[in-house]
Enzyme design. Structure first.
Site, mmCIF file in Angstrom:
data_model
loop_
_atom_site.group_PDB
_atom_site.id
_atom_site.type_symbol
_atom_site.label_atom_id
_atom_site.label_comp_id
_atom_site.label_asym_id
_atom_site.label_seq_id
_atom_site.Cartn_x
_atom_site.Cartn_y
_atom_site.Cartn_z
ATOM 1 N N HIS A 92 -27.267 23.807 28.643
ATOM 2 C CA HIS A 92 -26.893 22.650 29.803
ATOM 3 C C HIS A 92 -26.294 21.463 29.063
ATOM 4 O O HIS A 92 -26.573 21.206 27.987
ATOM 5 C CB HIS A 92 -28.356 22.215 30.410
ATOM 6 C CG HIS A 92 -28.057 21.232 31.631
ATOM 7 N ND1 HIS A 92 -27.956 19.976 31.259
ATOM 8 C CD2 HIS A 92 -28.159 21.511 33.005
ATOM 9 C CE1 HIS A 92 -27.501 19.391 32.676
ATOM 10 N NE2 HIS A 92 -27.706 20.321 33.337
ATOM 11 N N GLU A 166 -20.636 23.829 35.820
ATOM 12 C CA GLU A 166 -21.154 22.596 35.901
ATOM 13 C C GLU A 166 -20.084 21.644 35.340
ATOM 14 O O GLU A 166 -20.228 21.387 33.995
ATOM 15 C CB GLU A 166 -22.403 22.203 35.177
ATOM 16 C CG GLU A 166 -23.625 23.212 36.092
ATOM 17 C CD GLU A 166 -24.946 22.584 36.204
ATOM 18 O OE1 GLU A 166 -25.571 22.090 37.132
ATOM 19 O OE2 GLU A 166 -25.416 22.074 35.054
HETATM 20 P P1 PGA Z 1 -27.245 17.256 39.841
HETATM 21 O O1 PGA Z 1 -27.497 18.089 38.347
HETATM 22 O O2 PGA Z 1 -27.563 18.190 40.928
HETATM 23 O O3 PGA Z 1 -28.337 16.080 39.799
HETATM 24 O O4 PGA Z 1 -26.075 16.817 39.666
HETATM 25 C C1 PGA Z 1 -27.114 19.466 38.342
HETATM 26 C C2 PGA Z 1 -27.388 19.909 36.849
HETATM 27 O O5 PGA Z 1 -27.463 19.024 35.755
HETATM 28 O O6 PGA Z 1 -28.049 20.947 36.607
#
Ligand code: PGA
Length: 253
Positions: A92, A166
């Protein structure tokens, strides 16, 4: 199949809150069979969340790459498997940023996870400066992250691997809630699938989108077939909103 993963991050702070939250999500989602919903609480709440999970799956937010030994503070894939965990989020962007996780470390974690029969959710995504140079630059960056993060992975692990795209700048806590444009996210996700096939021989990978997904915008993303599901941070801590999001995704199936 579509997957929705609740990334609770370092929340909540008491077991009571964690159990309460998973209980409400499990009850609300009990009739939704077509979607795999995964709760990833902090390590300390894994056991109590597993006890209340109903039809949900449970994941961890990190893992080490060895199964046992002198690795102070770490948790192994075998320990997670023995507990009943079935998913692990790896790489992540918050861990890359705050813990200095490198692609090399991430690839060891991915390999150890899938070799233990758990599903690895590898997170990739570019920073704002890269996206500002154009979507092709973002694709190049993500391709490099995949090549390095999946070093040693081949198609025999394909079904154990999930990728979450992401964009770092789209994560709500970094950006104040600005998600990617759904069409751009879908384009990069299609590109990720091409890379997984050409570089690793993985033919039908599951690739999720994450970054400020909420009850308000999830339908715009779910409308794109290439997006196989979502990694949800802050909205996953609001049971009503999260349940609504699951329902919206199921309405596209
Ligand atoms: P968020 O986070 O939905 O709060 O943007 C997503 C993540 O960091 O996995």
């Amino acid at each position: 199949m579509k997957i929705i993963i609740a990334n609770w991050k370092m929340n909540p702070v008491t077991e009571e809150e964690a159990v309460n939250l998973v209980g409400k999500i499990a009850a609300g989602a009990s009739n939704i069979k077509e979607i795999e919903t995964v709760i990833t609480p902090p390590f300390v709440f894994l056991k109590s969340v597993l006890e209340k999970k109903g039809n949900l799956k449970v994941g961890a937010q990190d893992v080490f790459w060895e199964n046992r030994g002198a690795y102070t503070g770490e948790v192994s894939p075998l320990q997670l498997k023995n507990l009943g965990v079935s998913y692990v989020i790896i790489g992540h962007s918050e861990r890359r940023k705050w813990l200095g996780e490198t692609d090399e470390v991430i690839s060891k974690k991915v390999k150890a996870t899938v070799e233990n029969g758990l599903r690895a959710v590898l997170c990739v995504g570019e920073a704002k400066e890269i996206r500002n140079k154009g979507i092709d630059e973002a694709k190049k960056f993500v391709q490099e992250q995949l090549k390095k993060g999946l070093d040693g992975i081949n198609k025999s692990y394909g079904t154990s691997l999930v990728v979450a795209y992401e964009p770092v700048w789209a994560i709500s806590t970094f950006s104040g809630g600005k998600s990617d444009n759904p069409a751009d996210a879908a384009e990069i996700i299609s590109f990720i699938k091409k890379v997984l096939l050409s570089e690793f021989g993985i033919s039908s990978p599951l690739v999720l989108y994450g970054g400020s997904v909420s009850g308000k915008n999830i339908a715009d993303f779910a409308a794109h077939d290439s997006i196989d599901g979502f990694l949800v941070g802050s909205a996953s801590l609001q049971e009503e909103e999260f349940l609504e999001m699951i329902k919206v995704v199921s309405s596209f199936l």
